[in-house]
Design a protein around this motif. Sequence first.
Motif, PDB file in Angstrom:
ATOM      1  N   ILE A  68       0.841  -1.201   0.000  1.00 37.02           N
ATOM      2  CA  ILE A  68       0.000   0.000   0.000  1.00 37.02           C
ATOM      3  C   ILE A  68       0.875   1.249   0.000  1.00 37.02           C
ATOM      4  O   ILE A  68       0.618   2.211  -0.738  1.00 37.02           O
ATOM      5  N   ALA A  69       1.942   1.238   0.809  1.00 35.47           N
ATOM      6  CA  ALA A  69       2.851   2.393   0.865  1.00 35.47           C
ATOM      7  C   ALA A  69       3.523   2.628  -0.475  1.00 35.47           C
ATOM      8  O   ALA A  69       3.644   3.771  -0.939  1.00 35.47           O
ATOM      9  N   VAL A  70       3.948   1.546  -1.145  1.00 33.93           N
ATOM     10  CA  VAL A  70       4.584   1.683  -2.462  1.00 33.93           C
ATOM     11  C   VAL A  70       3.572   2.187  -3.489  1.00 33.93           C
ATOM     12  O   VAL A  70       3.897   3.028  -4.336  1.00 33.93           O
ATOM     13  N   ALA A  71       2.335   1.706  -3.410  1.00 32.98           N
ATOM     14  CA  ALA A  71       1.298   2.178  -4.334  1.00 32.98           C
ATOM     15  C   ALA A  71       1.050   3.683  -4.148  1.00 32.98           C
ATOM     16  O   ALA A  71       0.863   4.411  -5.134  1.00 32.98           O
ATOM     17  N   ILE A  72       1.076   4.135  -2.908  1.00 29.70           N
ATOM     18  CA  ILE A  72       0.899   5.575  -2.640  1.00 29.70           C
ATOM     19  C   ILE A  72       2.058   6.363  -3.251  1.00 29.70           C
ATOM     20  O   ILE A  72       1.852   7.407  -3.888  1.00 29.70           O
ATOM     21  N   ALA A  73       3.273   5.867  -3.080  1.00 27.98           N
ATOM     22  CA  ALA A  73       4.442   6.553  -3.654  1.00 27.98           C
ATOM     23  C   ALA A  73       4.382   6.561  -5.180  1.00 27.98           C
ATOM     24  O   ALA A  73       4.718   7.567  -5.817  1.00 27.98           O
ATOM     25  N   MET A  74       3.942   5.456  -5.774  1.00 27.49           N
ATOM     26  CA  MET A  74       3.821   5.388  -7.242  1.00 27.49           C
ATOM     27  C   MET A  74       2.737   6.342  -7.747  1.00 27.49           C
ATOM     28  O   MET A  74       2.895   6.967  -8.797  1.00 27.49           O
ATOM     29  N   LEU A  75       1.640   6.458  -6.991  1.00 25.53           N
ATOM     30  CA  LEU A  75       0.594   7.401  -7.366  1.00 25.53           C
ATOM     31  C   LEU A  75       1.138   8.830  -7.368  1.00 25.53           C
ATOM     32  O   LEU A  75       0.868   9.608  -8.293  1.00 25.53           O
ATOM     33  N   ALA A  76       1.928   9.166  -6.345  1.00 20.06           N
ATOM     34  CA  ALA A  76       2.517  10.508  -6.277  1.00 20.06           C
ATOM     35  C   ALA A  76       3.446  10.750  -7.460  1.00 20.06           C
ATOM     36  O   ALA A  76       3.418  11.817  -8.082  1.00 20.06           O
ATOM     37  N   LEU A  77       4.240   9.751  -7.802  1.00 12.38           N
ATOM     38  CA  LEU A  77       5.166   9.873  -8.928  1.00 12.38           C
ATOM     39  C   LEU A  77       4.416  10.047 -10.249  1.00 12.38           C
ATOM     40  O   LEU A  77       4.736  10.929 -11.052  1.00 12.38           O
ATOM     41  N   LEU A  78       3.401   9.224 -10.456  1.00 11.53           N
ATOM     42  CA  LEU A  78       2.612   9.294 -11.683  1.00 11.53           C
ATOM     43  C   LEU A  78       1.870  10.631 -11.785  1.00 11.53           C
ATOM     44  O   LEU A  78       1.846  11.266 -12.849  1.00 11.53           O
ATOM     45  N   TRP A  79       1.276  11.048 -10.679  1.00 13.66           N
ATOM     46  CA  TRP A  79       0.514  12.297 -10.686  1.00 13.66           C
ATOM     47  C   TRP A  79       1.426  13.486 -10.984  1.00 13.66           C
ATOM     48  O   TRP A  79       1.066  14.383 -11.732  1.00 13.66           O
ATOM     49  N   ASP A  80       2.619  13.476 -10.404  1.00 10.53           N
ATOM     50  CA  ASP A  80       3.560  14.563 -10.645  1.00 10.53           C
ATOM     51  C   ASP A  80       4.068  14.542 -12.084  1.00 10.53           C
ATOM     52  O   ASP A  80       4.360  15.586 -12.662  1.00 10.53           O
ATOM     53  N   TYR A  81       4.135  13.358 -12.684  1.00 12.00           N
ATOM     54  CA  TYR A  81       4.550  13.257 -14.091  1.00 12.00           C
ATOM     55  C   TYR A  81       3.459  13.814 -15.014  1.00 12.00           C
ATOM     56  O   TYR A  81       3.740  14.528 -15.966  1.00 12.00           O
ATOM     57  N   LEU A  82       2.206  13.462 -14.720  1.00  8.55           N
ATOM     58  CA  LEU A  82       1.096  13.904 -15.560  1.00  8.55           C
ATOM     59  C   LEU A  82       0.768  15.389 -15.362  1.00  8.55           C
ATOM     60  O   LEU A  82       0.397  16.085 -16.314  1.00  8.55           O
ATOM     61  N   TYR A  83       0.863  15.844 -14.121  1.00 10.11           N
ATOM     62  CA  TYR A  83       0.560  17.246 -13.788  1.00 10.11           C
ATOM     63  C   TYR A  83       1.770  17.810 -13.028  1.00 10.11           C
ATOM     64  O   TYR A  83       1.850  17.645 -11.818  1.00 10.11           O
ATOM     65  N   PRO A  84       2.704  18.459 -13.712  1.00  8.24           N
ATOM     66  CA  PRO A  84       3.941  18.938 -13.064  1.00  8.24           C
ATOM     67  C   PRO A  84       3.668  19.771 -11.817  1.00  8.24           C
ATOM     68  O   PRO A  84       2.565  20.265 -11.591  1.00  8.24           O
ATOM     69  N   PHE A  85       4.729  19.986 -11.040  1.00  5.15           N
ATOM     70  CA  PHE A  85       4.659  20.414  -9.643  1.00  5.15           C
ATOM     71  C   PHE A  85       3.613  21.441  -9.234  1.00  5.15           C
ATOM     72  O   PHE A  85       2.835  21.121  -8.342  1.00  5.15           O
ATOM     73  N   PRO A  86       3.527  22.561  -9.770  1.00  9.60           N
ATOM     74  CA  PRO A  86       2.549  23.463  -9.124  1.00  9.60           C
ATOM     75  C   PRO A  86       1.143  22.872  -9.082  1.00  9.60           C
ATOM     76  O   PRO A  86       0.426  23.039  -8.097  1.00  9.60           O
TER      77      PRO A  86
END
Length: 196
Positions: free
Chosen positions: A61-79
């Motif tokens: 679950i923790a890894v899935a959360i980290a992967m979601l953060a990575l994917l989301w930041d890739y699709l929608y850059p930082f701001p």
Amino acid sequence: MPSSPTPNVDDEIVPPPKVNKWDGSAVKNSLDDAVRDILIKKLGFDENFNLVDGRLGICSIAVAIAMLALLWDYLYPFPQSRPVLLLCVSAYFVMMGVLTLYTAYMEKGIFAVAVYKDPAGNEPQTWEASSYMKRFDDMYTLSLSCFKGKNATEKTVQFEKSVACFFDTEGNLLLDLLEPEVLKLHNNLTSGKKDK
């Protein structure tokens, strides 16, 4: 108590590789692995992975959360991804807290869980092996617990010995010295005696 299970002659206990006898963690892990092999291969118990599966589930679950953060930041850059990243970091922190509580209160140093199914049809017994060794100390404490019945009545025996009793000067684990100690704990539990 039913008699102990018959050993499985096909499963020979293979001695672990030589360890650095000054590395307490390696020595403890080598002893733990050998005790697990004695329970599973020598005594013929079935290993139960539920405790490990719980830890793996929390980590997944923790890894899935980290992967979601990575994917989301890739699709929608930082701001744009800032709220999602903040939520994911918080959730990851919570999951690491859950993992810490799980290892401290559920696992409690347990490195092997095994089940003995009586051929006579009696209720299965659950066996747990846990160990403890202080940092920079040579004393190894092994506890063996047996749970039987729906109410899970528990009996526990343990021994505490120096690791020097089980290793030669080269760092090889001496199974012929460890195995009788583990079998003695097992026999004390099956005969109903309480040890230290």
